[in-house]
Structure formats: C-alpha cells, structure tokens
Design an enzyme around this catalytic site. Sequence first.
Site, PDB file in Angstrom:
ATOM      1  N   ASN A  93      33.595 -47.525   2.809  1.00  0.00           N
ATOM      2  CA  ASN A  93      33.752 -48.688   3.679  1.00  0.00           C
ATOM      3  C   ASN A  93      32.390 -49.362   3.818  1.00  0.00           C
ATOM      4  O   ASN A  93      31.381 -48.879   3.298  1.00  0.00           O
ATOM      5  CB  ASN A  93      34.359 -48.301   5.033  1.00  0.00           C
ATOM      6  CG  ASN A  93      33.510 -47.300   5.801  1.00  0.00           C
ATOM      7  OD1 ASN A  93      32.271 -47.335   5.751  1.00  0.00           O
ATOM      8  ND2 ASN A  93      34.158 -46.392   6.521  1.00  0.00           N
ATOM      9  N   MET A  94      32.344 -50.474   4.523  1.00  0.00           N
ATOM     10  CA  MET A  94      31.114 -51.262   4.574  1.00  0.00           C
ATOM     11  C   MET A  94      29.978 -50.489   5.246  1.00  0.00           C
ATOM     12  O   MET A  94      28.820 -50.568   4.813  1.00  0.00           O
ATOM     13  CB  MET A  94      31.366 -52.578   5.312  1.00  0.00           C
ATOM     14  CG  MET A  94      30.330 -53.631   5.040  1.00  0.00           C
ATOM     15  SD  MET A  94      30.305 -54.105   3.298  1.00  0.00           S
ATOM     16  CE  MET A  94      28.906 -55.217   3.284  1.00  0.00           C
ATOM     17  N   LEU A  95      30.308 -49.725   6.279  1.00  0.00           N
ATOM     18  CA  LEU A  95      29.283 -48.940   6.965  1.00  0.00           C
ATOM     19  C   LEU A  95      28.701 -47.886   6.025  1.00  0.00           C
ATOM     20  O   LEU A  95      27.477 -47.708   5.954  1.00  0.00           O
ATOM     21  CB  LEU A  95      29.877 -48.278   8.213  1.00  0.00           C
ATOM     22  CG  LEU A  95      28.930 -47.370   9.016  1.00  0.00           C
ATOM     23  CD1 LEU A  95      27.725 -48.164   9.527  1.00  0.00           C
ATOM     24  CD2 LEU A  95      29.676 -46.716  10.181  1.00  0.00           C
ATOM     25  N   GLU A  96      29.569 -47.194   5.297  1.00  0.00           N
ATOM     26  CA  GLU A  96      29.101 -46.173   4.354  1.00  0.00           C
ATOM     27  C   GLU A  96      28.273 -46.800   3.233  1.00  0.00           C
ATOM     28  O   GLU A  96      27.252 -46.248   2.818  1.00  0.00           O
ATOM     29  CB  GLU A  96      30.308 -45.428   3.773  1.00  0.00           C
ATOM     30  CG  GLU A  96      31.023 -44.547   4.792  1.00  0.00           C
ATOM     31  CD  GLU A  96      32.394 -44.097   4.333  1.00  0.00           C
ATOM     32  OE1 GLU A  96      32.866 -43.056   4.833  1.00  0.00           O
ATOM     33  OE2 GLU A  96      33.013 -44.784   3.488  1.00  0.00           O
ATOM     34  N   ASP A 155      42.651 -43.409   3.769  1.00  0.00           N
ATOM     35  CA  ASP A 155      43.519 -42.493   3.029  1.00  0.00           C
ATOM     36  C   ASP A 155      44.611 -43.259   2.294  1.00  0.00           C
ATOM     37  O   ASP A 155      44.949 -42.949   1.150  1.00  0.00           O
ATOM     38  CB  ASP A 155      44.169 -41.486   3.988  1.00  0.00           C
ATOM     39  CG  ASP A 155      43.164 -40.551   4.641  1.00  0.00           C
ATOM     40  OD1 ASP A 155      42.070 -40.376   4.075  1.00  0.00           O
ATOM     41  OD2 ASP A 155      43.472 -40.007   5.713  1.00  0.00           O
TER      42      ASP A 155
END
EC number: 2.7.1.167
Length: 476
Positions: A195-198, A264
């Site tokens: 995701n964008m944070l990761e 998921d």
Amino acid sequence: MKPTLPNYDQSGVLIVGDVMLDRYWVGPTSRISPEAPVPVVKVENNEERPGGAANVAMNVAALGGQAHLVGLVGEDEPAQALTTTLESLKVHCDFVALPNFPTITKLRVMSRGQQLIRLDFEESFHDIPAEPIISRMQATLPKVKAVVLSDYAKGALEHVQLMIQEARKAGVPVFIDPKGADFERYRGATLLTPNMLEFETVVGKVKDEEDLVVKGQQIIEEFDFEALLVTRSEHGMTLLRSDMAPLHLPTQAREVFDVTGAGDTVISVLAASVSTGKPLDEACALANAAAGVVVGKLGTSTLSTIELAEAIHGSQDSGFGIINEELLISAVKQARERGEKVVMTNGCFDILHAGHVYYLNHAAELGDRLIVAVNTNESVQRLKGPGRPINPTDRRMAVLAGLGAVDWVVPFSEDTPQRLISEVLPTLLVKGGDYEIKDIAGGAEVIAAGGEVKVLNFEDGCSTTGIIEAIKGGRG
C-alpha cells in the site's frame, strides 16, 4: 480498461503465510461496570472468521477457485476451529502444527457497531525449520498456477527466499503482500502489492504520480521484481512494470466502511485471475474492482463472482461472462427482481460460426439477459462421437462469453440441459432448428413455471459439421 470475468473454476492458487482466527463477541451495552469505569457488554452473538493468509485463501475459494493453504498453527482449539471453517469453505488446508506456540487469534468485543477492545492471543513464530513448509509447497506446486505469500510479520515467512526460489523453479509466479520496509527479503518475486504507506516507508515521500513511477521502477530494478502494484486508497492503484508504461486504475469504491482485509482481497483476485490465464493488467483491473466492493463491507470479507461482475459491468450492463450453476441461479434471481426477462439456450458451440452468432443475437433480442448453457467435453463426446469436440470446454465458453449478445455462459455435463433448465427456470427458453416444442429438453418445466418456449431458425449454409468436412477436404 473494462476486463471480462474469467472462469475461476479453472484457477489454482497456493497461499503460504501467517494464518489467523478472528473472533467477534457482539452484544448490547447499557451500563458501566461497578468494578471499573468500563462498559458491560451482554454477549448475544459470536462469530469466527479466517484472517491473514487464511482470508486470502477464503477469497480465492469464494470466487470458485482451488485454494491450497499452508501456514503455522498451534496444537489447540483455535487451530481446529480455523481448519473446520476453512474446509467447509472448500479451502485445502495443510498446516504445520507446533506444540509450543498458540494459533494466532484476535478476539474483538463489539457493541453498537463499535469495537470496544481487541484481545490478541499470539506469539510470533521463530526459529522454525524451513523443511515442513517447503515440503508442503513442493507437494502442492504442481497443482497450482500462482503462489501468494501473505506476510503479517508473524513468522510463517521466515524462510521467504527459499519459498520464492521453489515457486520460480517450478515456473509458478509469486505474488507477495509485503510487511515492513525490508524488500530485500522478497528479492526475485513476480509482483509485490504494497500500500502507499508501505511503499513510502521504503522509497521516501512520494510527491506525485511521476515520482511514484520513477521510484517504483527503481524498486523493481533493485530487487529483481517483475512488477509492483501499489494500492493507493482513494487514488486507486498503479501497476508498474519494467520498460512498460504505468497503468493507473482509479478507485471503484462508492462508499468506504472498512478497509480491513481489502489487501487480502486484492492479492487473491489478482493471483486467481492470473492463474486462469488473464494478462497482468487485466488481472489488476479485476483486483481493483474487487477492492471497491469489499471496502463497502464491515470487517474482513469475501466477494462472489456476481458481485465482481456487477462491479465490472454494472448491474444493467452487457454481461457477466462465465459462471457456475450456483452463481447463475443467484444472478437470475437478482435479474428477475430487477424486472428483467431472462432468455436461455444451449448447445455444443464447438466451432463458433456466423450461424451461431445470428442465432444468439436473435435470442438476445427476445429479452434482457441471455444465458448460454454449453455441453462439457464429455457430454459432446457422447453426443457427437470420437474426435469431438474440436475445442475444449473452457475455450468454447471463452469465445461465447466474448460475444456482446451473451450475458452468462454456464457448463453442463449431462447429455441434455434438462436438469439445469429446471433449476434456472428462465422466462424464455429458445432452441434452434426444427424441433417440436414438446421435444425440447426443459421446455415442459419452463412452461409449467409460467415461462415460454420458442424455436428459432438457423442460418442456411452454416454448420459446424460442414466446416469440419471442408477443413478435412482442404477447402477454404
């Protein structure tokens, strides 16, 4: 991009990762405890749901795919509950049971739609030998066409490099839902879905889409990935590949109630779609549509192919593609509730020709939805004899599903579709040729239910047998 729905019955996915059991205790609260300043919940309902990698497997199975799940559990009651639930959902479980660790369990106490507290029963798995999981992977890899590694940093993927190497050695693509900033451990994977944070944890702050593309391409090159699918919340998703233009997919979510488990769902639909033969860009578009559905639900959740089809096409659009009998019956029920007239026909459709197309277009004009029931390979062999069919079931259905006139394509294995028709009960049953209505399979059942039966003419000079004979004779 508007993808078509694949036949997920043909998909096979191996999921390896951190499996969990999510438990919910739900009830009303109307007072504060005299023992401490906390609400008292009178538990009236409880629910258990597979979580983590188990939720990925559940999503694959919900689509109709073959889901094989490998993970670490304890020798305890939650492991038994998790296995029982998953196997009832047709997930093939092959867990490594460890006596000194508990099965990861998360208990949530809920009241009035709010989570009051979460209790975690877990210990990160560590120093577990690679052999038990690797041997299970090796036994399952010949049965699947995609691998998902679901990482929640609980220890099941401690030997992730060995897992990637085993899958790639078997020629099976590896899709990883990563955890943490160490992408080095995933080196050589086919695709990651951060995701964008990761993503920003690894590359730093992203200024704009151009910066996203540049930094993403650097990640792909540095860690020997084939692609990245960056999920960007309200901005949708971006697929990045080496030496290819980026694919930006806008969000399809109408309302966002809960993003739990959305990652998921994305990776499960992506892997299941690729395992049916879908190209990566189309598989990502399907995953994006799926994410738009599940964020509108509360808690970890699956989606059906009906929901996915409606997300792709809209409930009033051209069609839903290949579907199994159970989902077809559900789809027809929904169509009736919308006041739509459902037309049904059947045949082998071994070599699709102009006569078939004219016939199906005519049938579609008689209603709002057209179902085409297709004889399976075994059924065609019994009806037509040796050497038939020319094209296998999945290819015949794929061609039919690509026609604008056709909404649903469903296989049947019997000599006639009588049982299937009696289950579906279309508004109108049509058959091509010179049949008497009384001789049409399923006709009596449709009429008894208040429906109609019609015979349509075939186009002169068009026949599958004629085409086969012309090819054998060397004529164009």
